[in-house]
Write a protein that holds these residues in place. Sequence first.
Motif, PDB file in Angstrom:
ATOM      1  N   VAL A  24       0.819  -1.151   0.105  1.00 38.13           N
ATOM      2  CA  VAL A  24      -0.065   0.095   0.015  1.00 38.13           C
ATOM      3  C   VAL A  24       0.860   1.495   0.148  1.00 38.13           C
ATOM      4  N   PRO A  25       0.851   2.022  -0.975  1.00 39.19           N
ATOM      5  CA  PRO A  25       1.773   3.136  -1.128  1.00 39.19           C
ATOM      6  C   PRO A  25       1.110   4.483  -0.499  1.00 39.19           C
ATOM      7  N   SER A  26       1.963   5.516   0.063  1.00 39.39           N
ATOM      8  CA  SER A  26       1.460   6.529   0.754  1.00 39.39           C
ATOM      9  C   SER A  26       1.302   7.659  -0.410  1.00 39.39           C
ATOM     10  N   THR A  27       1.878   7.563  -1.557  1.00 39.36           N
ATOM     11  CA  THR A  27       1.775   8.698  -2.497  1.00 39.36           C
ATOM     12  C   THR A  27       0.629   8.453  -3.463  1.00 39.36           C
ATOM     13  N   LYS A  28       0.627   9.429  -4.525  1.00 42.82           N
ATOM     14  CA  LYS A  28      -0.173   9.543  -5.697  1.00 42.82           C
ATOM     15  C   LYS A  28       0.648  10.010  -6.761  1.00 42.82           C
ATOM     16  N   GLN A  29       0.129   9.857  -8.113  1.00 43.12           N
ATOM     17  CA  GLN A  29       0.804  10.555  -9.142  1.00 43.12           C
ATOM     18  C   GLN A  29       2.632  10.518  -9.045  1.00 43.12           C
ATOM     19  N   PHE A  30       3.113   9.281  -8.768  1.00 42.45           N
ATOM     20  CA  PHE A  30       4.394   8.960  -8.693  1.00 42.45           C
ATOM     21  C   PHE A  30       4.956   9.335  -7.478  1.00 42.45           C
ATOM     22  N   ARG A  59      -0.078  -6.446   9.134  1.00 47.16           N
ATOM     23  CA  ARG A  59       0.185  -5.112   8.359  1.00 47.16           C
ATOM     24  C   ARG A  59       1.826  -4.839   8.920  1.00 47.16           C
ATOM     25  N   ILE A  60       2.707  -4.648   8.046  1.00 42.27           N
ATOM     26  CA  ILE A  60       4.098  -4.210   8.144  1.00 42.27           C
ATOM     27  C   ILE A  60       4.535  -2.950   7.605  1.00 42.27           C
ATOM     28  N   SER A  61       4.776  -2.035   8.279  1.00 42.15           N
ATOM     29  CA  SER A  61       5.164  -0.788   7.854  1.00 42.15           C
ATOM     30  C   SER A  61       6.707  -0.696   7.382  1.00 42.15           C
ATOM     31  N   GLY A  62       6.866   0.105   6.428  1.00 43.35           N
ATOM     32  CA  GLY A  62       8.321   0.195   5.950  1.00 43.35           C
ATOM     33  C   GLY A  62       8.570   1.204   5.102  1.00 43.35           C
ATOM     34  N   ILE A  63       9.512   1.534   4.481  1.00 38.51           N
ATOM     35  CA  ILE A  63      10.162   2.376   3.577  1.00 38.51           C
ATOM     36  C   ILE A  63      10.433   1.829   2.452  1.00 38.51           C
ATOM     37  N   GLY A  64       9.762   2.502   1.207  1.00 37.44           N
ATOM     38  CA  GLY A  64      10.123   1.778   0.029  1.00 37.44           C
ATOM     39  C   GLY A  64      10.908   2.893  -0.859  1.00 37.44           C
ATOM     40  N   SER A  65      11.506   2.504  -1.819  1.00 36.51           N
ATOM     41  CA  SER A  65      12.130   3.566  -2.849  1.00 36.51           C
ATOM     42  C   SER A  65      12.068   2.947  -4.394  1.00 36.51           C
ATOM     43  N   TYR A  66      12.233   3.852  -5.087  1.00 32.81           N
ATOM     44  CA  TYR A  66      12.463   3.665  -6.482  1.00 32.81           C
ATOM     45  C   TYR A  66      12.941   4.911  -7.249  1.00 32.81           C
ATOM     46  N   THR A  67      13.658   4.748  -8.360  1.00 35.34           N
ATOM     47  CA  THR A  67      14.046   5.746  -9.244  1.00 35.34           C
ATOM     48  C   THR A  67      13.231   6.477 -10.188  1.00 35.34           C
ATOM     49  N   LEU A  68      12.895   7.939 -10.113  1.00 32.86           N
ATOM     50  CA  LEU A  68      12.154   8.459 -11.023  1.00 32.86           C
ATOM     51  C   LEU A  68      12.923   9.574 -11.622  1.00 32.86           C
ATOM     52  N   ASN A  69      13.205   9.667 -12.938  1.00 33.38           N
ATOM     53  CA  ASN A  69      13.909  10.832 -13.390  1.00 33.38           C
ATOM     54  C   ASN A  69      15.303  10.761 -12.993  1.00 33.38           C
ATOM     55  N   GLU A  70      16.022   9.585 -12.619  1.00 31.02           N
ATOM     56  CA  GLU A  70      17.422   9.676 -12.187  1.00 31.02           C
ATOM     57  C   GLU A  70      17.310  10.181 -10.617  1.00 31.02           C
ATOM     58  N   LYS A  71      16.138  10.079 -10.025  1.00 33.83           N
ATOM     59  CA  LYS A  71      16.204  10.564  -8.423  1.00 33.83           C
ATOM     60  C   LYS A  71      15.836   9.376  -7.980  1.00 33.83           C
ATOM     61  N   ILE A  72      16.322   9.278  -6.533  1.00 31.69           N
ATOM     62  CA  ILE A  72      15.666   8.254  -5.742  1.00 31.69           C
ATOM     63  C   ILE A  72      14.552   8.726  -4.951  1.00 31.69           C
ATOM     64  N   VAL A  77       5.466   2.813   3.078  1.00 34.92           N
ATOM     65  CA  VAL A  77       4.544   1.783   2.554  1.00 34.92           C
ATOM     66  C   VAL A  77       4.112   0.953   3.701  1.00 34.92           C
ATOM     67  N   VAL A  78       2.922   0.158   3.495  1.00 32.88           N
ATOM     68  CA  VAL A  78       2.618  -0.781   4.574  1.00 32.88           C
ATOM     69  C   VAL A  78       2.228  -2.001   3.582  1.00 32.88           C
ATOM     70  N   LYS A  79       2.895  -3.168   4.108  1.00 33.77           N
ATOM     71  CA  LYS A  79       2.510  -4.317   3.476  1.00 33.77           C
ATOM     72  C   LYS A  79       1.679  -5.018   4.070  1.00 33.77           C
ATOM     73  N   VAL A  80       0.479  -5.512   3.356  1.00 37.94           N
ATOM     74  CA  VAL A  80      -0.613  -6.145   4.094  1.00 37.94           C
ATOM     75  C   VAL A  80      -0.472  -7.426   3.620  1.00 37.94           C
ATOM     76  N   GLU A  81      -0.297  -8.503   4.309  1.00 37.81           N
ATOM     77  CA  GLU A  81      -0.154  -9.682   3.889  1.00 37.81           C
ATOM     78  C   GLU A  81      -0.979 -10.916   4.585  1.00 37.81           C
ATOM     79  N   THR A  82      -1.103 -11.929   3.758  1.00 39.78           N
ATOM     80  CA  THR A  82      -1.967 -13.106   4.353  1.00 39.78           C
ATOM     81  C   THR A  82      -1.423 -14.498   3.972  1.00 39.78           C
ATOM     82  N   PHE A  83      -1.912 -15.470   4.353  1.00 41.61           N
ATOM     83  CA  PHE A  83      -1.514 -16.755   4.168  1.00 41.61           C
ATOM     84  C   PHE A  83      -2.886 -17.440   3.838  1.00 41.61           C
ATOM     85  N   ILE A 112       1.066  -1.225  -8.762  1.00 38.34           N
ATOM     86  CA  ILE A 112       0.834  -1.558  -7.207  1.00 38.34           C
ATOM     87  C   ILE A 112       1.815  -2.713  -7.005  1.00 38.34           C
ATOM     88  N   GLY A 113       2.548  -2.764  -6.233  1.00 36.56           N
ATOM     89  CA  GLY A 113       3.348  -3.922  -5.668  1.00 36.56           C
ATOM     90  C   GLY A 113       2.529  -5.117  -5.105  1.00 36.56           C
TER      91      GLY A 113
END
Length: 124
Positions: A24-30, A59-72, A77-83, A112-113
């Motif tokens: 689950v992302p905490s952003t919109k429009q990139f 639910r597991i909270s964390g920090i995700g990262s990605y590269t956009l226009n050569e910037k990190i 993010v929150v990973k919502v998981e199930t079995f 969405i991841g």
Amino acid sequence: MSWFDFPTKRQQNSANKIHIVIYVPSTKQFSKPVTGREFKKRIRETAKFLNRTFGGTTRISGIGSYTLNEKIIDERVVKVETFTKVKDYHKADLKVKKFIQQKRRSWGQDSIGYEFEETMHFVK
């Protein structure tokens, strides 16, 4: 018998076998942050969907990262998981795909991841 003598034969036959995660992302429009209220709403909606579909979540909270226009870009993010059991997953896999695709659009995401058995996929 030790408490750590597992899985038993009975558990092997009925154990939850499939592990899935929706990121689950905490952003919109990139890279535009959403409000804390909106982020919590996204998390609740995702957990509610997975709870109803498979019976429970973590639910597991964390920090995700990605590269956009050569910037990190870092984002919360929150990973919502199930079995779930294999047969139950196969009954609901298209429902899961539709949920993720609908949220991708409504949350203003390029993708969405989605993690299936420790393999990451990006659902468009």
